[in-house]
Design a protein around this motif. Structure first.
Motif, PDB file in Angstrom:
ATOM      1  N   SER A 128       0.944  -0.805  -0.052  1.00  0.00           N
ATOM      2  CA  SER A 128       0.077   0.060   0.003  1.00  0.00           C
ATOM      3  C   SER A 128       0.796   1.041  -0.033  1.00  0.00           C
ATOM      4  CB  SER A 128      -0.844  -0.190   1.328  1.00  0.00           C
ATOM      5  OG  SER A 128      -0.554   0.000   2.467  1.00  0.00           O
ATOM      6  N   VAL A 129       2.178   1.263   0.455  1.00  0.00           N
ATOM      7  CA  VAL A 129       2.863   2.295   0.331  1.00  0.00           C
ATOM      8  C   VAL A 129       4.480   1.613  -0.242  1.00  0.00           C
ATOM      9  CG1 VAL A 129       4.470   4.039   1.983  1.00  0.00           C
ATOM     10  CG2 VAL A 129       2.298   2.490   2.816  1.00  0.00           C
ATOM     11  N   GLN A 130       4.905   2.575  -1.195  1.00  0.00           N
ATOM     12  CA  GLN A 130       5.846   2.537  -1.970  1.00  0.00           C
ATOM     13  C   GLN A 130       7.088   2.752  -1.451  1.00  0.00           C
ATOM     14  OE1 GLN A 130       5.032   0.080  -4.884  1.00  0.00           O
ATOM     15  NE2 GLN A 130       3.154   0.370  -3.902  1.00  0.00           N
ATOM     16  N   GLY A 131       8.284   2.160  -1.503  1.00  0.00           N
ATOM     17  CA  GLY A 131       9.550   2.423  -1.071  1.00  0.00           C
ATOM     18  C   GLY A 131      10.074   3.261  -2.389  1.00  0.00           C
ATOM     19  N   VAL A 132      10.785   4.239  -1.163  1.00  0.00           N
ATOM     20  CA  VAL A 132      11.727   5.782  -2.561  1.00  0.00           C
ATOM     21  C   VAL A 132      12.861   4.983  -2.680  1.00  0.00           C
ATOM     22  CG1 VAL A 132      13.443   7.563  -1.377  1.00  0.00           C
ATOM     23  CG2 VAL A 132      12.015   7.443   0.412  1.00  0.00           C
ATOM     24  N   SER A 133      13.012   3.518  -3.036  1.00  0.00           N
ATOM     25  CA  SER A 133      13.817   2.965  -3.690  1.00  0.00           C
ATOM     26  C   SER A 133      12.801   2.602  -4.828  1.00  0.00           C
ATOM     27  CB  SER A 133      14.147   1.363  -3.260  1.00  0.00           C
ATOM     28  OG  SER A 133      13.928   0.871  -2.960  1.00  0.00           O
ATOM     29  N   GLN A 134      11.772   2.157  -5.021  1.00  0.00           N
ATOM     30  CA  GLN A 134      10.915   2.143  -5.888  1.00  0.00           C
ATOM     31  C   GLN A 134      10.745   3.280  -6.980  1.00  0.00           C
ATOM     32  OE1 GLN A 134       8.423   0.515  -3.639  1.00  0.00           O
ATOM     33  NE2 GLN A 134       7.747  -1.090  -5.615  1.00  0.00           N
ATOM     34  N   ALA A 135      10.115   4.692  -6.047  1.00  0.00           N
ATOM     35  CA  ALA A 135      10.570   5.740  -6.785  1.00  0.00           C
ATOM     36  C   ALA A 135      11.499   5.920  -7.404  1.00  0.00           C
ATOM     37  CB  ALA A 135      10.104   6.919  -5.730  1.00  0.00           C
ATOM     38  N   LEU A 136      13.034   6.045  -6.958  1.00  0.00           N
ATOM     39  CA  LEU A 136      14.180   6.009  -7.504  1.00  0.00           C
ATOM     40  C   LEU A 136      14.197   5.656  -8.892  1.00  0.00           C
ATOM     41  CD1 LEU A 136      16.968   7.266  -4.832  1.00  0.00           C
ATOM     42  CD2 LEU A 136      15.440   8.650  -5.934  1.00  0.00           C
ATOM     43  N   SER A 137      13.931   4.003  -8.698  1.00  0.00           N
ATOM     44  CA  SER A 137      14.230   3.313  -9.989  1.00  0.00           C
ATOM     45  C   SER A 137      12.872   3.903 -11.644  1.00  0.00           C
ATOM     46  CB  SER A 137      13.614   2.422  -9.693  1.00  0.00           C
ATOM     47  OG  SER A 137      13.210   1.367 -10.759  1.00  0.00           O
ATOM     48  N   THR A 138      11.900   4.797 -10.473  1.00  0.00           N
ATOM     49  CA  THR A 138      10.802   4.883 -11.975  1.00  0.00           C
ATOM     50  C   THR A 138      11.409   6.388 -12.717  1.00  0.00           C
ATOM     51  OG1 THR A 138       8.651   3.779 -10.701  1.00  0.00           O
ATOM     52  CG2 THR A 138       9.167   5.932 -11.868  1.00  0.00           C
ATOM     53  N   ILE A 139      11.956   7.241 -11.847  1.00  0.00           N
ATOM     54  CA  ILE A 139      12.946   8.151 -12.141  1.00  0.00           C
ATOM     55  C   ILE A 139      14.530   7.601 -13.308  1.00  0.00           C
ATOM     56  CG2 ILE A 139      14.248  10.643 -11.107  1.00  0.00           C
ATOM     57  CD1 ILE A 139      12.569  10.432  -9.136  1.00  0.00           C
ATOM     58  N   ALA A 140      14.947   6.551 -12.651  1.00  0.00           N
ATOM     59  CA  ALA A 140      15.753   6.347 -13.123  1.00  0.00           C
ATOM     60  C   ALA A 140      15.547   5.931 -14.544  1.00  0.00           C
ATOM     61  CB  ALA A 140      17.455   5.232 -12.612  1.00  0.00           C
ATOM     62  N   ARG A 141      14.224   5.206 -14.384  1.00  0.00           N
ATOM     63  CA  ARG A 141      13.255   4.584 -15.979  1.00  0.00           C
ATOM     64  C   ARG A 141      13.374   5.929 -16.584  1.00  0.00           C
ATOM     65  NH1 ARG A 141      11.202  -1.782 -15.265  1.00  0.00           N
ATOM     66  NH2 ARG A 141      12.578  -1.938 -13.096  1.00  0.00           N
ATOM     67  N   ASP A 142      13.115   6.469 -16.419  1.00  0.00           N
ATOM     68  CA  ASP A 142      12.503   7.630 -16.793  1.00  0.00           C
ATOM     69  C   ASP A 142      13.910   8.333 -17.672  1.00  0.00           C
ATOM     70  OD1 ASP A 142      10.054   9.782 -18.181  1.00  0.00           O
ATOM     71  OD2 ASP A 142      11.215  10.976 -17.154  1.00  0.00           O
ATOM     72  N   ALA A 143      14.432   8.127 -17.292  1.00  0.00           N
ATOM     73  CA  ALA A 143      15.657   8.957 -17.824  1.00  0.00           C
ATOM     74  C   ALA A 143      16.747   8.383 -18.177  1.00  0.00           C
ATOM     75  CB  ALA A 143      17.271   9.091 -16.364  1.00  0.00           C
ATOM     76  N   VAL A 144      16.111   6.486 -19.119  1.00  0.00           N
ATOM     77  CA  VAL A 144      16.395   5.924 -20.252  1.00  0.00           C
ATOM     78  C   VAL A 144      15.937   5.854 -21.146  1.00  0.00           C
ATOM     79  CG1 VAL A 144      16.100   3.580 -20.349  1.00  0.00           C
ATOM     80  CG2 VAL A 144      17.387   3.544 -18.491  1.00  0.00           C
ATOM     81  N   ASP A 145      14.718   6.197 -20.557  1.00  0.00           N
ATOM     82  CA  ASP A 145      13.933   7.244 -22.172  1.00  0.00           C
ATOM     83  C   ASP A 145      14.168   8.144 -22.356  1.00  0.00           C
ATOM     84  OD1 ASP A 145      11.507   6.794 -24.223  1.00  0.00           O
ATOM     85  OD2 ASP A 145      10.842   8.027 -22.318  1.00  0.00           O
ATOM     86  N   LEU A 146      14.687   9.384 -21.034  1.00  0.00           N
ATOM     87  CA  LEU A 146      14.825  10.504 -21.974  1.00  0.00           C
ATOM     88  C   LEU A 146      16.273  10.375 -23.243  1.00  0.00           C
ATOM     89  CD1 LEU A 146      14.993  13.565 -21.109  1.00  0.00           C
ATOM     90  CD2 LEU A 146      16.778  13.278 -19.322  1.00  0.00           C
ATOM     91  N   PHE A 147      17.329   9.573 -22.579  1.00  0.00           N
ATOM     92  CA  PHE A 147      19.030  10.110 -22.990  1.00  0.00           C
ATOM     93  C   PHE A 147      19.335   8.418 -24.065  1.00  0.00           C
ATOM     94  CE2 PHE A 147      19.467  11.549 -18.757  1.00  0.00           C
ATOM     95  CZ  PHE A 147      19.825  12.132 -19.433  1.00  0.00           C
ATOM     96  N   ASP A 148      17.998   7.835 -23.917  1.00  0.00           N
ATOM     97  CA  ASP A 148      17.733   7.092 -25.802  1.00  0.00           C
ATOM     98  C   ASP A 148      18.255   8.070 -27.113  1.00  0.00           C
ATOM     99  OD1 ASP A 148      15.911   5.565 -27.973  1.00  0.00           O
ATOM    100  OD2 ASP A 148      15.871   3.928 -26.801  1.00  0.00           O
ATOM    101  N   PRO A 149      18.713   7.153 -27.544  1.00  0.00           N
ATOM    102  CA  PRO A 149      19.198   8.022 -29.101  1.00  0.00           C
ATOM    103  C   PRO A 149      18.536   7.874 -29.715  1.00  0.00           C
ATOM    104  CG  PRO A 149      20.681   5.085 -29.007  1.00  0.00           C
ATOM    105  CD  PRO A 149      19.409   5.742 -27.358  1.00  0.00           C
ATOM    106  N   SER A 150      16.826   7.834 -29.479  1.00  0.00           N
ATOM    107  CA  SER A 150      15.765   8.203 -30.456  1.00  0.00           C
ATOM    108  C   SER A 150      15.945   9.879 -30.943  1.00  0.00           C
ATOM    109  CB  SER A 150      14.745   7.707 -30.020  1.00  0.00           C
ATOM    110  OG  SER A 150      13.986   7.736 -29.020  1.00  0.00           O
ATOM    111  N   ARG A 151      16.044  10.330 -29.347  1.00  0.00           N
ATOM    112  CA  ARG A 151      15.895  11.759 -28.495  1.00  0.00           C
ATOM    113  C   ARG A 151      17.324  12.428 -28.609  1.00  0.00           C
ATOM    114  NH1 ARG A 151      10.685  12.200 -25.272  1.00  0.00           N
ATOM    115  NH2 ARG A 151       9.715  10.256 -24.910  1.00  0.00           N
ATOM    116  N   ASP A 152      18.088  11.693 -29.670  1.00  0.00           N
ATOM    117  CA  ASP A 152      18.879  12.992 -30.098  1.00  0.00           C
ATOM    118  C   ASP A 152      19.021  14.677 -30.741  1.00  0.00           C
ATOM    119  OD1 ASP A 152      21.001  10.889 -28.711  1.00  0.00           O
ATOM    120  OD2 ASP A 152      22.087  10.547 -31.096  1.00  0.00           O
ATOM    121  N   GLY A 153      19.549  15.395 -30.141  1.00  0.00           N
ATOM    122  CA  GLY A 153      18.703  16.817 -30.294  1.00  0.00           C
ATOM    123  C   GLY A 153      17.391  17.374 -29.623  1.00  0.00           C
TER     124      GLY A 153
END
Length: 185
Positions: A128-153
């Protein structure tokens, strides 16, 4: 293709040195997180002074309950945030990210993130309550998407006068030039 399974609204209120508040849509949740500190020493004010500050920031943004941060969580959060900031600056300069920074993002992204939920059920599945480490993982997964080569430029620095805000250009034609219409547009 988004890597995270949780949909999180993007954008946040930022304060300027003269006390003015303005809405900044960075285009990425990972960039929003990077702006809890100074990106490359260019812009920003440190917002994460204590574990309570981290807890408040996460609870304000995640659509689910996130647990209380501890000192170790704050250390991890700042490490991830600073890594995302360095990678964002490198991207605006057209430079490759440091392999050690890529390793940090990959490390956090490899841990379990906050799972998506469908509202309207009668039973609680999982925690019912998610861990802070899970939140950081979600942020890191968004960073993976952000820095994907398809977003170059597409990761850019504002071209407004006296502004160095970094944002993801999500416009269809990739023509966004300002960090915010309220501030620089």
């Amino acid at each position: 293709m988004p890597v995270s399974t949780v949909s999180i609204p993007v954008g946040q209120w930022l304060d300027t040195a003269d006390g003015t508040r303005w809405w900044f849509d960075s285009g990425s949740f990972a960039l929003d997180f990077a702006y809890t500190g100074a990106i490359g020493g260019r812009t920003g004010t440190e917002l994460l002074h204590s574990p309570d500050d981290l807890t408040a920031w996460l609870r304000e943004r995640f659509p689910v309950a996130v647990g209380v941060a501890r000192s170790r969580d704050l250390f991890d959060a700042i490490a991830l945030r600073d890594t995302i900031a360095r990678m964002a600056i490198a991207a605006t300069l057209g430079e490759a990210a440091r392999p050690s920074d890529i390793d940090v993002v990959n490390l956090y992204a490899a841990t379990p993130d906050i799972p998506p939920t469908l509202a309207g059920g009668t039973r609680q599945a999982g925690r019912s309550v998610q861990g802070v480490s899970q939140a950081l993982s979600t942020i890191a997964r968004d960073a993976v998407d952000l820095f994907d080569p398809s977003r170059d430029g597409r990761i850019r620095e504002c071209s407004g006068d006296d502004c160095s805000m970094v944002y993801l250009d999500t416009s269809r034609a990739a023509t966004r030039r300002w960090c915010s219409m309220q501030r620089c547009g």
